[in-house]
Design a protein around this motif. Sequence first.
Motif, PDB file in Angstrom:
ATOM      1  N   LEU A  80     -20.866  -0.142 -63.995  1.00 62.19           N
ATOM      2  CA  LEU A  80     -20.203   0.382 -62.799  1.00 62.19           C
ATOM      3  C   LEU A  80     -20.343  -0.604 -61.644  1.00 62.19           C
ATOM      4  O   LEU A  80     -19.433  -0.784 -60.846  1.00 62.19           O
ATOM      5  CB  LEU A  80     -20.832   1.727 -62.430  1.00 62.19           C
ATOM      6  CG  LEU A  80     -20.130   2.522 -61.336  1.00 62.19           C
ATOM      7  CD1 LEU A  80     -18.787   3.016 -61.838  1.00 62.19           C
ATOM      8  CD2 LEU A  80     -20.985   3.708 -60.895  1.00 62.19           C
ATOM      9  N   PRO A 115     -18.479   2.522 -68.067  1.00 60.96           N
ATOM     10  CA  PRO A 115     -19.028   2.680 -66.721  1.00 60.96           C
ATOM     11  C   PRO A 115     -18.957   4.130 -66.234  1.00 60.96           C
ATOM     12  O   PRO A 115     -19.805   4.566 -65.464  1.00 60.96           O
ATOM     13  CB  PRO A 115     -18.173   1.760 -65.855  1.00 60.96           C
ATOM     14  CG  PRO A 115     -17.113   1.192 -66.722  1.00 60.96           C
ATOM     15  CD  PRO A 115     -17.478   1.459 -68.138  1.00 60.96           C
ATOM     16  N   ALA A 116     -17.927   4.865 -66.713  1.00 63.61           N
ATOM     17  CA  ALA A 116     -17.758   6.241 -66.246  1.00 63.61           C
ATOM     18  C   ALA A 116     -18.928   7.134 -66.646  1.00 63.61           C
ATOM     19  O   ALA A 116     -19.183   8.154 -66.024  1.00 63.61           O
ATOM     20  CB  ALA A 116     -16.465   6.818 -66.806  1.00 63.61           C
ATOM     21  N   SER A 175     -21.894   6.749 -66.173  1.00 65.83           N
ATOM     22  CA  SER A 175     -22.918   6.835 -65.139  1.00 65.83           C
ATOM     23  C   SER A 175     -22.682   8.061 -64.257  1.00 65.83           C
ATOM     24  O   SER A 175     -23.607   8.583 -63.649  1.00 65.83           O
ATOM     25  CB  SER A 175     -22.893   5.574 -64.286  1.00 65.83           C
ATOM     26  OG  SER A 175     -21.613   5.407 -63.733  1.00 65.83           O
ATOM     27  N   LEU A 176     -21.409   8.512 -64.193  1.00 68.41           N
ATOM     28  CA  LEU A 176     -21.089   9.656 -63.337  1.00 68.41           C
ATOM     29  C   LEU A 176     -21.389  10.975 -64.021  1.00 68.41           C
ATOM     30  O   LEU A 176     -21.523  11.998 -63.376  1.00 68.41           O
ATOM     31  CB  LEU A 176     -19.604   9.622 -62.964  1.00 68.41           C
ATOM     32  CG  LEU A 176     -19.191   8.518 -61.998  1.00 68.41           C
ATOM     33  CD1 LEU A 176     -17.688   8.402 -61.947  1.00 68.41           C
ATOM     34  CD2 LEU A 176     -19.754   8.800 -60.619  1.00 68.41           C
ATOM     35  N   LEU A 223     -12.496  12.182 -59.158  1.00 72.32           N
ATOM     36  CA  LEU A 223     -13.271  11.057 -58.621  1.00 72.32           C
ATOM     37  C   LEU A 223     -13.218   9.857 -59.566  1.00 72.32           C
ATOM     38  O   LEU A 223     -13.063   8.711 -59.140  1.00 72.32           O
ATOM     39  CB  LEU A 223     -14.727  11.498 -58.420  1.00 72.32           C
ATOM     40  CG  LEU A 223     -15.545  10.629 -57.466  1.00 72.32           C
ATOM     41  CD1 LEU A 223     -15.082  10.850 -56.039  1.00 72.32           C
ATOM     42  CD2 LEU A 223     -17.025  10.947 -57.597  1.00 72.32           C
ATOM     43  N   GLU A 224     -13.313  10.132 -60.879  1.00 73.38           N
ATOM     44  CA  GLU A 224     -13.255   9.047 -61.864  1.00 73.38           C
ATOM     45  C   GLU A 224     -11.908   8.352 -61.836  1.00 73.38           C
ATOM     46  O   GLU A 224     -11.830   7.125 -61.946  1.00 73.38           O
ATOM     47  CB  GLU A 224     -13.527   9.588 -63.275  1.00 73.38           C
ATOM     48  CG  GLU A 224     -15.011   9.831 -63.544  1.00 73.38           C
ATOM     49  CD  GLU A 224     -15.254  10.422 -64.920  1.00 73.38           C
ATOM     50  OE1 GLU A 224     -14.472  10.105 -65.847  1.00 73.38           O
ATOM     51  OE2 GLU A 224     -16.215  11.201 -65.075  1.00 73.38           O
ATOM     52  N   LEU A 239     -11.956   4.656 -63.171  1.00 69.34           N
ATOM     53  CA  LEU A 239     -12.736   4.776 -64.396  1.00 69.34           C
ATOM     54  C   LEU A 239     -11.981   5.541 -65.461  1.00 69.34           C
ATOM     55  O   LEU A 239     -12.361   5.540 -66.625  1.00 69.34           O
ATOM     56  CB  LEU A 239     -14.053   5.500 -64.107  1.00 69.34           C
ATOM     57  CG  LEU A 239     -15.028   4.731 -63.212  1.00 69.34           C
ATOM     58  CD1 LEU A 239     -16.105   5.656 -62.694  1.00 69.34           C
ATOM     59  CD2 LEU A 239     -15.625   3.564 -63.965  1.00 69.34           C
ATOM     60  N   LEU A 240     -10.932   6.230 -65.051  1.00 70.95           N
ATOM     61  CA  LEU A 240     -10.194   7.096 -65.959  1.00 70.95           C
ATOM     62  C   LEU A 240      -8.710   6.847 -65.718  1.00 70.95           C
ATOM     63  O   LEU A 240      -8.255   6.867 -64.582  1.00 70.95           O
ATOM     64  CB  LEU A 240     -10.553   8.558 -65.627  1.00 70.95           C
ATOM     65  CG  LEU A 240     -10.122   9.633 -66.598  1.00 70.95           C
ATOM     66  CD1 LEU A 240     -10.858   9.461 -67.918  1.00 70.95           C
ATOM     67  CD2 LEU A 240     -10.441  11.004 -66.012  1.00 70.95           C
ATOM     68  N   ARG A 274     -12.713  -2.388 -58.784  1.00 70.72           N
ATOM     69  CA  ARG A 274     -13.722  -1.343 -58.799  1.00 70.72           C
ATOM     70  C   ARG A 274     -15.060  -1.861 -58.276  1.00 70.72           C
ATOM     71  O   ARG A 274     -15.722  -1.226 -57.466  1.00 70.72           O
ATOM     72  CB  ARG A 274     -13.889  -0.800 -60.221  1.00 70.72           C
ATOM     73  CG  ARG A 274     -14.757   0.446 -60.280  1.00 70.72           C
ATOM     74  CD  ARG A 274     -14.754   1.009 -61.670  1.00 70.72           C
ATOM     75  NE  ARG A 274     -15.346   0.072 -62.598  1.00 70.72           N
ATOM     76  CZ  ARG A 274     -14.859  -0.210 -63.796  1.00 70.72           C
ATOM     77  NH1 ARG A 274     -13.766   0.386 -64.212  1.00 70.72           N
ATOM     78  NH2 ARG A 274     -15.456  -1.077 -64.561  1.00 70.72           N
ATOM     79  N   PHE A 310     -20.035   3.309 -55.468  1.00 72.14           N
ATOM     80  CA  PHE A 310     -20.256   4.614 -56.098  1.00 72.14           C
ATOM     81  C   PHE A 310     -21.656   5.125 -55.763  1.00 72.14           C
ATOM     82  O   PHE A 310     -22.635   4.397 -55.852  1.00 72.14           O
ATOM     83  CB  PHE A 310     -20.136   4.508 -57.621  1.00 72.14           C
ATOM     84  CG  PHE A 310     -18.740   4.231 -58.082  1.00 72.14           C
ATOM     85  CD1 PHE A 310     -17.903   5.280 -58.434  1.00 72.14           C
ATOM     86  CD2 PHE A 310     -18.258   2.929 -58.147  1.00 72.14           C
ATOM     87  CE1 PHE A 310     -16.604   5.021 -58.860  1.00 72.14           C
ATOM     88  CE2 PHE A 310     -16.976   2.674 -58.564  1.00 72.14           C
ATOM     89  CZ  PHE A 310     -16.133   3.717 -58.929  1.00 72.14           C
ATOM     90  N   LEU A 334     -24.079   8.082 -56.995  1.00 78.18           N
ATOM     91  CA  LEU A 334     -24.161   9.029 -58.110  1.00 78.18           C
ATOM     92  C   LEU A 334     -25.051  10.211 -57.768  1.00 78.18           C
ATOM     93  O   LEU A 334     -25.926  10.137 -56.914  1.00 78.18           O
ATOM     94  CB  LEU A 334     -24.683   8.322 -59.354  1.00 78.18           C
ATOM     95  CG  LEU A 334     -23.978   7.011 -59.715  1.00 78.18           C
ATOM     96  CD1 LEU A 334     -24.614   6.398 -60.941  1.00 78.18           C
ATOM     97  CD2 LEU A 334     -22.495   7.264 -59.937  1.00 78.18           C
ATOM     98  N   ASP A 366     -20.525  11.355 -55.659  1.00 84.20           N
ATOM     99  CA  ASP A 366     -20.420  12.503 -56.566  1.00 84.20           C
ATOM    100  C   ASP A 366     -21.616  13.429 -56.343  1.00 84.20           C
ATOM    101  O   ASP A 366     -22.720  13.117 -56.782  1.00 84.20           O
ATOM    102  CB  ASP A 366     -20.385  11.988 -58.007  1.00 84.20           C
ATOM    103  CG  ASP A 366     -20.165  13.118 -59.007  1.00 84.20           C
ATOM    104  OD1 ASP A 366     -19.669  14.174 -58.582  1.00 84.20           O
ATOM    105  OD2 ASP A 366     -20.507  12.924 -60.182  1.00 84.20           O
TER     106      ASP A 366
END
Lengths: 407, 232
Positions: A313, A400-401, A403-404, B47-48, B53-54, B87, B93, B95, B170
């Motif tokens: 990330l 990386p996602a 990590s969320l 959010l992703e 990220l998505l 990114r 970010f 977390l 998040d």
Amino acid sequence: MTLLPKRAALILRLAVQDLWHERKMSLCITASLVAVIAPLLLLFGLKHGVVTQLQNELLNDPRNMEVRMLTTASYDADWIHALQNRPDVGFAVGKTRSLNAQADLYNDERRFLDNAELIPSASGDPLLQDLTVFPQGNGVVLSASAARQLKAEAGDSLTLAVNRRLNGERERGTMKVQVLQRLAPSRFPRPAALIDVDTLIELERFRDGDASRLLGVTTGAERDDHPVHYSRARLYASDMDAVEGLVKALEAQHINTDSRLADIQNVKAISRMLGLIFRLIALTALIGCLASMAGAFLANIDRKRQQYAVLRLLGLHRAGIALHVVAQASLMAITAFIAALGLYALSATLFNPLLRASDMTTHIATHMTPLQLLVAFALTLSVALLVALLGVARAFRIQPAESLREI
Amino acid sequence: MLSLRDLYITRGRGHERYAVHLPELRLDAGEVVAVVGPSGCGKSTLLEAIGLLLEPDRPGHFTLGRQKQDLARLWQQDDAAALATVRSRDMGFMLQNGGLLPYLSVRDNIALPRQLLGLTAKSARVDHACETLGLTPLLDKRPAALSIGERQRSAFVRAIAHEPALLLADEPTAALDPHAGARLFGVMTALVQELEMAALVVSHDRELVAEFALRRMVASLTTEGCRFDAAP
């Protein structure tokens, strides 16, 4: 592009800090490697030590390289030359008929040595292994027992005498010879003199009825031009592996031989067998090591999934993750190898005196060459890299996602 | 700073299919917007997607930064490398659990995103943020030695250390008691305004969002999934 080395250095630093932070876990994985490498090093060192010692014992005694010709015939100088030029021949010299290879030796103090063996010799004779001199002209080298009986030392002058019967008359030829050196007792057991092959030929011709100025006898035939013939050859293989080929080559010429081929083959068989046993044990141990390290390492990566995801990330690419994983595996392998090497050295120093003290063997000691250690290191590193490869495959799938997302 | 229109994301297949729709979102520099809604409504999915990220089904209109970089086009071109660069360079970010690396000190954790981008480890902004958040005495400690509140403040500084255009947080206060949560929210909004970033904060803590009078994107359930609209 100056960013790349800087980034690599950063990743390496992260890998080291991570290992150090989790030193208990790192120690466990490293220890599992040491547990395999150290005994393997010791086992291999011992195997190599035993085989080396057995081979040295064979090599140190020139008789083990000797191929004795049992068949007597007539060989000319060309045949002996051809023999000397074979790559598998270490030393060859023509021999006269054995009856003619005898003479009486005595010195001024009237010490006698009747019927001493005369052995044709020349430069490169394995019997002269440690000596700097070789028989030449009237110079001879005495065997230990001959020197003892004659009380002769290097530099002494002796008289060599041969008898013959010519036309019913008993004749005696004599010549002065110089003692150049004496052989070590283990080199040759019987009373003998190593003598220049040309001098020996002269003695044989004298016995065959020729006149000899060298021996101070003028009666007999003057036949200087007749070609030299040898009845046999004194023959040594160039090394242990050459004996078998040489024996076969002579057999092909219908020459029967006697050699210590069986002993040599014994050592080779032992070496092969030990090598096979060692390889089997090493293979089993390596597979076990691979499995245990892979298990621990992969579990470690799974446990730290979140951390890898955070690194991704923050902008670490897959190549960076791969470097991180490979660096950690390699570092642990290098540490393990150094530790195992230390253990090997320690146990070798403890072990070797015990081996020396045992009745069974006299000189066996664990021993490894630098090249063998290098190969062992390369093997360790490749195990680590194989494990790292599995780790990289696993770590590559970490997104990386992740990590969320909470696990 | 951030401009989004008609962002559609779907997750799962068949009867597990869940669609998230964001009709419009604009964030100006210094502005903090809260994304609120019940658990499992798709806040994190949103959010992703905004955090690249998505992959969205349809990126619609998606620009980021003062130069209005067109991220919708990068998605259409499927340029993963460029998206990853955006990114890590333009987004920060934060977390839920902090996501600090346990083997690095707070100082090294904060410096990491800057170092990975090839920037100097030190920056006046970071020092200022650490000072403001009371982290200066904690810089040499490992995350394990910090309280959860201290960890979240450290994670916040790490998220903004490389001076991104957009901060995505998040549920940053989920693990904090109300008092510590309010304190973190306070310093976060203050610093985002001061540093002229934009921030999108996912939270289910309505009281906190109300207390700071943040603009809200509220989730409402639809037949297909969920849709986020600006609260009146």
